[in-house]
Scaffold this motif. Structure first.
Motif, PDB file in Angstrom:
ATOM      1  N   PHE A 216       0.822  -1.211   0.000  1.00 42.15           N
ATOM      2  CA  PHE A 216       0.000   0.000   0.000  1.00 42.15           C
ATOM      3  C   PHE A 216       0.857   1.263   0.000  1.00 42.15           C
ATOM      4  N   ASP A 217       1.983   1.203   0.667  1.00 41.64           N
ATOM      5  CA  ASP A 217       2.858   2.366   0.690  1.00 41.64           C
ATOM      6  C   ASP A 217       3.358   2.685  -0.726  1.00 41.64           C
ATOM      7  N   LYS A 218       3.654   1.646  -1.483  1.00 41.83           N
ATOM      8  CA  LYS A 218       4.072   1.854  -2.874  1.00 41.83           C
ATOM      9  C   LYS A 218       2.909   2.322  -3.724  1.00 41.83           C
ATOM     10  N   VAL A 219       1.719   1.839  -3.443  1.00 44.44           N
ATOM     11  CA  VAL A 219       0.534   2.310  -4.169  1.00 44.44           C
ATOM     12  C   VAL A 219       0.335   3.794  -3.935  1.00 44.44           C
ATOM     13  N   ARG A 220       0.459   4.219  -2.689  1.00 49.14           N
ATOM     14  CA  ARG A 220       0.305   5.637  -2.377  1.00 49.14           C
ATOM     15  C   ARG A 220       1.364   6.479  -3.088  1.00 49.14           C
ATOM     16  N   GLU A 221       2.595   5.988  -3.103  1.00 47.35           N
ATOM     17  CA  GLU A 221       3.668   6.724  -3.762  1.00 47.35           C
ATOM     18  C   GLU A 221       3.408   6.873  -5.256  1.00 47.35           C
ATOM     19  N   ASN A 222       2.925   5.794  -5.890  1.00 48.32           N
ATOM     20  CA  ASN A 222       2.691   5.838  -7.335  1.00 48.32           C
ATOM     21  C   ASN A 222       1.474   6.662  -7.728  1.00 48.32           C
ATOM     22  N   THR A 223       0.496   6.753  -6.829  1.00 47.72           N
ATOM     23  CA  THR A 223      -0.762   7.403  -7.187  1.00 47.72           C
ATOM     24  C   THR A 223      -0.869   8.847  -6.709  1.00 47.72           C
ATOM     25  N   ILE A 224       0.201   9.389  -6.169  1.00 45.66           N
ATOM     26  CA  ILE A 224       0.163  10.799  -5.778  1.00 45.66           C
ATOM     27  C   ILE A 224      -0.012  11.663  -7.035  1.00 45.66           C
ATOM     28  N   ALA A 238      -1.671   1.529  -9.531  1.00 53.72           N
ATOM     29  CA  ALA A 238      -1.706   0.609  -8.394  1.00 53.72           C
ATOM     30  C   ALA A 238      -1.155  -0.754  -8.799  1.00 53.72           C
ATOM     31  N   ASN A 239      -1.464  -1.175 -10.011  1.00 50.46           N
ATOM     32  CA  ASN A 239      -0.952  -2.454 -10.500  1.00 50.46           C
ATOM     33  C   ASN A 239       0.576  -2.420 -10.630  1.00 50.46           C
ATOM     34  N   LEU A 240       1.099  -1.279 -11.058  1.00 48.88           N
ATOM     35  CA  LEU A 240       2.550  -1.132 -11.133  1.00 48.88           C
ATOM     36  C   LEU A 240       3.173  -1.288  -9.748  1.00 48.88           C
ATOM     37  N   ALA A 241       2.520  -0.752  -8.725  1.00 44.34           N
ATOM     38  CA  ALA A 241       3.034  -0.868  -7.360  1.00 44.34           C
ATOM     39  C   ALA A 241       3.115  -2.326  -6.925  1.00 44.34           C
ATOM     40  N   ILE A 242       2.112  -3.129  -7.279  1.00 44.03           N
ATOM     41  CA  ILE A 242       2.154  -4.549  -6.934  1.00 44.03           C
ATOM     42  C   ILE A 242       3.337  -5.225  -7.604  1.00 44.03           C
ATOM     43  N   ASN A 243       3.548  -4.928  -8.891  1.00 45.42           N
ATOM     44  CA  ASN A 243       4.662  -5.529  -9.619  1.00 45.42           C
ATOM     45  C   ASN A 243       6.007  -5.099  -9.041  1.00 45.42           C
ATOM     46  N   GLN A 244       6.089  -3.851  -8.608  1.00 44.23           N
ATOM     47  CA  GLN A 244       7.347  -3.349  -8.068  1.00 44.23           C
ATOM     48  C   GLN A 244       7.692  -3.973  -6.716  1.00 44.23           C
ATOM     49  N   THR A 245       6.694  -4.400  -5.972  1.00 41.78           N
ATOM     50  CA  THR A 245       6.929  -5.021  -4.659  1.00 41.78           C
ATOM     51  C   THR A 245       6.796  -6.538  -4.703  1.00 41.78           C
ATOM     52  N   LEU A 246       6.579  -7.095  -5.889  1.00 37.98           N
ATOM     53  CA  LEU A 246       6.343  -8.535  -6.000  1.00 37.98           C
ATOM     54  C   LEU A 246       7.558  -9.348  -5.550  1.00 37.98           C
ATOM     55  N   VAL A 247       8.741  -8.956  -6.001  1.00 41.28           N
ATOM     56  CA  VAL A 247       9.949  -9.688  -5.634  1.00 41.28           C
ATOM     57  C   VAL A 247      10.185  -9.596  -4.135  1.00 41.28           C
TER      58      VAL A 247
END
Length: 360
Positions: A216-224, A238-247
């Motif tokens: 969620f923290d990455k989602v917030r960062e990407n969607t500002i 938001a989907n990009l945030a999931i991919n970025q934190t997937l690993v």
């Protein structure tokens, strides 16, 4: 393999490679609802198997005997408590633990003598104790109160931190999802619910929310400032945030599951029934389901809630209209967001990798 995995993770973070997780939210919701429904049924039948700490009763432990003679222990104690079939489990490789209904002092002494005669061991190798059900009830009530307080404080903290109640709602949904499935699988296995099991159930809540908060923290960062541009929708970022934190989610889950798996198998096959086995099963199932919910459930559900906002609906329609006019309908989803992000990142040239730079 390590280089390939590292390159795969880098591609996910930059957007060169992407998985449309949010776009397939109906699939993940269907899987989650099916698992929750199955586990709910398991909680009704066969239901949880409460240990002696929660239901009360008498317990006998016979040391230095063959663990294959469980039927002998059952038949011996049935004469003293015929209203309940004794529960016999192994403790290590040479001990048996027998739990039965509450017996008075005279019955306990007679049962100990009968067990010693049946197994041909000295009376000193048999220990007995009594556990009242009030202790288990007290533990259960305190655990429930602690859970309620935890959820209330968690909802407040997440709402304040993310400045939006929808992320708090999605995180709580993921928590309930993880807890129900973990308890349901525990009921299916049939192992006794002990205080260690309850500790395991409460522990997985912290693990699950930790993984979800990172995403969620990455989602917030990407969607500002998502409404201030018209190239990408909220769902895509938001989907990009999931991919970025997937690993990170995969690595964290694997590292956490490895020692828990060792404890589980050692506790189940070497040490027999006990605290290690009880808490390890709850942790193993909870961590696995928690990793699934943080990736495939929490963020897609949060996007579903946000899509109901009129401003975001208008913004999504505007983005789609602009793409249709520009004829770029094929460049949608998180991959497009990733390519744009990579182009804007200092030192990254993947956006024009086909055009090598000329030396001046």
């Amino acid at each position: 393999m390590a280089v390939g995995f590292a390159q795969w993770g880098n591609d996910l973070y930059t957007g060169r490679r992407s998985y449309n997780i949010v776009g397939r939210k109906r699939l993940w919701f269907t899987i989650s609802l099916s698992l929750v429904a199955i586990c709910t049924i398991l909680l009704v039948k066969p239901g949880l198997n409460p240990g002696i700490e929660f239901r009360g009763g008498s317990e006998f432990v016979i040391s230095g005997v063959s663990t294959s003679e469980q039927k002998l222990a059952t038949d011996t104690l049935m004469a003293f408590a015929p209203e309940e079939i004794p529960r016999v489990t192994t403790v290590g490789s040479s001990s048996l633990r027998i739990q039965t209904a509450q017996l008075d002092n005279a019955q306990v002494e007679k049962a100990s003598v009968a067990l010693a005669a049946a197994f041909n061991v000295p009376a000193t190798q048999i220990t007995s104790n009594f556990v009242g059900p009030s202790w288990g009830q007290d533990v259960s009530s305190k655990a429930i109160r602690g859970l309620v307080v935890f959820l209330v404080l968690l909802a407040i903290v997440l709402t304040v931190y993310f400045r939006h109640w929808r992320m708090a709602a999605a995180a709580l949904l993921a928590l309930f999802h993880d807890l129900i499935i973990t308890v349901g699988i525990y009921a299916a296995v049939g192992w006794e619910v002990t205080p260690a099991t309850v500790i395991g159930f409460l522990t997985i809540l912290g693990y699950s929310i930790y993984d979800t908060v990172v995403v969620f923290d990455k989602v917030r960062e990407n969607t500002i400032g998502v409404l201030d541009q018209s190239r990408f929708t909220y769902a895509e970022k938001a989907n990009l945030a999931i991919n970025q934190t997937l690993v990170r989610s995969i690595n964290t889950s694997v590292v956490a599951l490895l020692p828990v798996s060792g404890i589980l198998f050692i506790g189940a096959f070497v040490l027999g029934a006990g605290t290690l086995r009880d808490i390890a099963l709850a942790l193993f199932v909870g961590m696995t389901i928690g990793a699934f919910s943080s990736i495939f459930l929490a963020t897609p559900f949060e996007v579903l809630l946000r899509d109901r906002e009129p401003k975001l609906r208008e913004h999504t329609a505007k983005v789609m209209a602009n793409r249709a006019k520009a004829g770029s309908g094929d460049e949608v989803g998180a991959a497009a967001v990733g390519r744009a992000t990579a182009q804007l990142r200092p030192g990254s040239h993947q956006g024009n990798s086909a055009q090598p730079r000329r030396r001046k």
